[in-house]
Motif scaffolding. Structure first.
Motif, mmCIF file in Angstrom:
data_model
loop_
_atom_site.group_PDB
_atom_site.id
_atom_site.type_symbol
_atom_site.label_atom_id
_atom_site.label_comp_id
_atom_site.label_asym_id
_atom_site.label_seq_id
_atom_site.Cartn_x
_atom_site.Cartn_y
_atom_site.Cartn_z
ATOM 1 N N SER A 37 0.840 -1.195 0.000
ATOM 2 C CA SER A 37 0.000 0.000 0.000
ATOM 3 C C SER A 37 0.874 1.244 0.000
ATOM 4 O O SER A 37 1.921 1.279 0.648
ATOM 5 C CB SER A 37 -0.909 0.027 1.228
ATOM 6 O OG SER A 37 -1.785 -1.067 1.211
ATOM 7 N N TYR A 75 -5.437 8.335 -6.137
ATOM 8 C CA TYR A 75 -4.573 7.227 -5.747
ATOM 9 C C TYR A 75 -3.159 7.561 -6.184
ATOM 10 O O TYR A 75 -2.953 7.974 -7.307
ATOM 11 C CB TYR A 75 -4.998 5.901 -6.392
ATOM 12 C CG TYR A 75 -4.107 4.784 -5.903
ATOM 13 C CD1 TYR A 75 -4.345 4.179 -4.682
ATOM 14 C CD2 TYR A 75 -2.980 4.404 -6.633
ATOM 15 C CE1 TYR A 75 -3.503 3.192 -4.208
ATOM 16 C CE2 TYR A 75 -2.136 3.425 -6.159
ATOM 17 C CZ TYR A 75 -2.396 2.819 -4.949
ATOM 18 O OH TYR A 75 -1.565 1.869 -4.464
ATOM 19 N N PRO A 76 -2.187 7.379 -5.330
ATOM 20 C CA PRO A 76 -2.338 6.973 -3.938
ATOM 21 C C PRO A 76 -2.932 8.103 -3.096
ATOM 22 O O PRO A 76 -2.841 9.275 -3.481
ATOM 23 C CB PRO A 76 -0.914 6.653 -3.499
ATOM 24 C CG PRO A 76 -0.031 7.419 -4.412
ATOM 25 C CD PRO A 76 -0.775 7.565 -5.702
#
Length: 164
Positions: A37, A75-76
């Motif tokens: 992530s 995103y991110p």
């Protein structure tokens, strides 16, 4: 009272942010955790770096941000960093609101003060009041296995944010 959220990972990139205004004063830190992530943190001159550590690409850090503020849907994800903490061996850090009994807002940590607990402001000056009912950065070591865990912190840094 700030509702602190955090993201822990390795710094994979640091770049200038908003280069047209106050060039070089704000940075964009990209962090990636063990699960892959990615989060971007906007780091400004008002972001507090614990121990005034210089953070470089490859360092493991935790970024704290206000979870109640709106975030742009990209995103991110991108958040305004309030506090950045570089990993230190054998030392834990918690950034949270602590009540009058010095229990964190999530109920997971209770602080037991000692005469050796250093209680300072972000500018390094001593706090002249009781640290309860404030947003705190707490640096500590071992804890009890109780609920909430209890610890005698090494140092408490009081965050006097403008919302308080």
């Amino acid at each position: 009272m700030t509702n602190f959220y955090s993201f822990h990972g390795t710094v994979t990139a640091i770049s200038d942010f908003n280069p047209g205004y106050n060039q070089g004063c704000s940075k964009l830190f990209t962090l990636e955790n063990e699960l892959g992530s990615i989060v971007n943190f906007v780091v400004t001159p008002s972001t507090y770096f614990v121990d005034h550590e210089i953070v470089l690409v490859g360092d493991r850090v935790t970024g704290y941000f206000d979870g109640d503020l709106p975030a742009i849907l990209i995103y991110p994800p991108q958040y305004q960093a309030l506090v950045m903490v570089k990993d230190q061996p054998d030392q834990f850090t918690k950034v949270d609101h602590f009540d009058n009994q010095l229990v964190s807002s999530d109920g997971e940590l209770k602080l037991n003060l000692s005469p050796y607990t250093q209680i300072v402001l972000t500018n390094g000056q001593l706090l002249s009041k009781y640290p309860g009912n404030r947003d705190l950065i707490v640096q500590y070591g071992p804890t009890t296995r109780s609920i909430p865990a209890q610890t005698t912190p090494y140092r408490i840094i009081v965050l006097c944010l403008t919302s308080q």
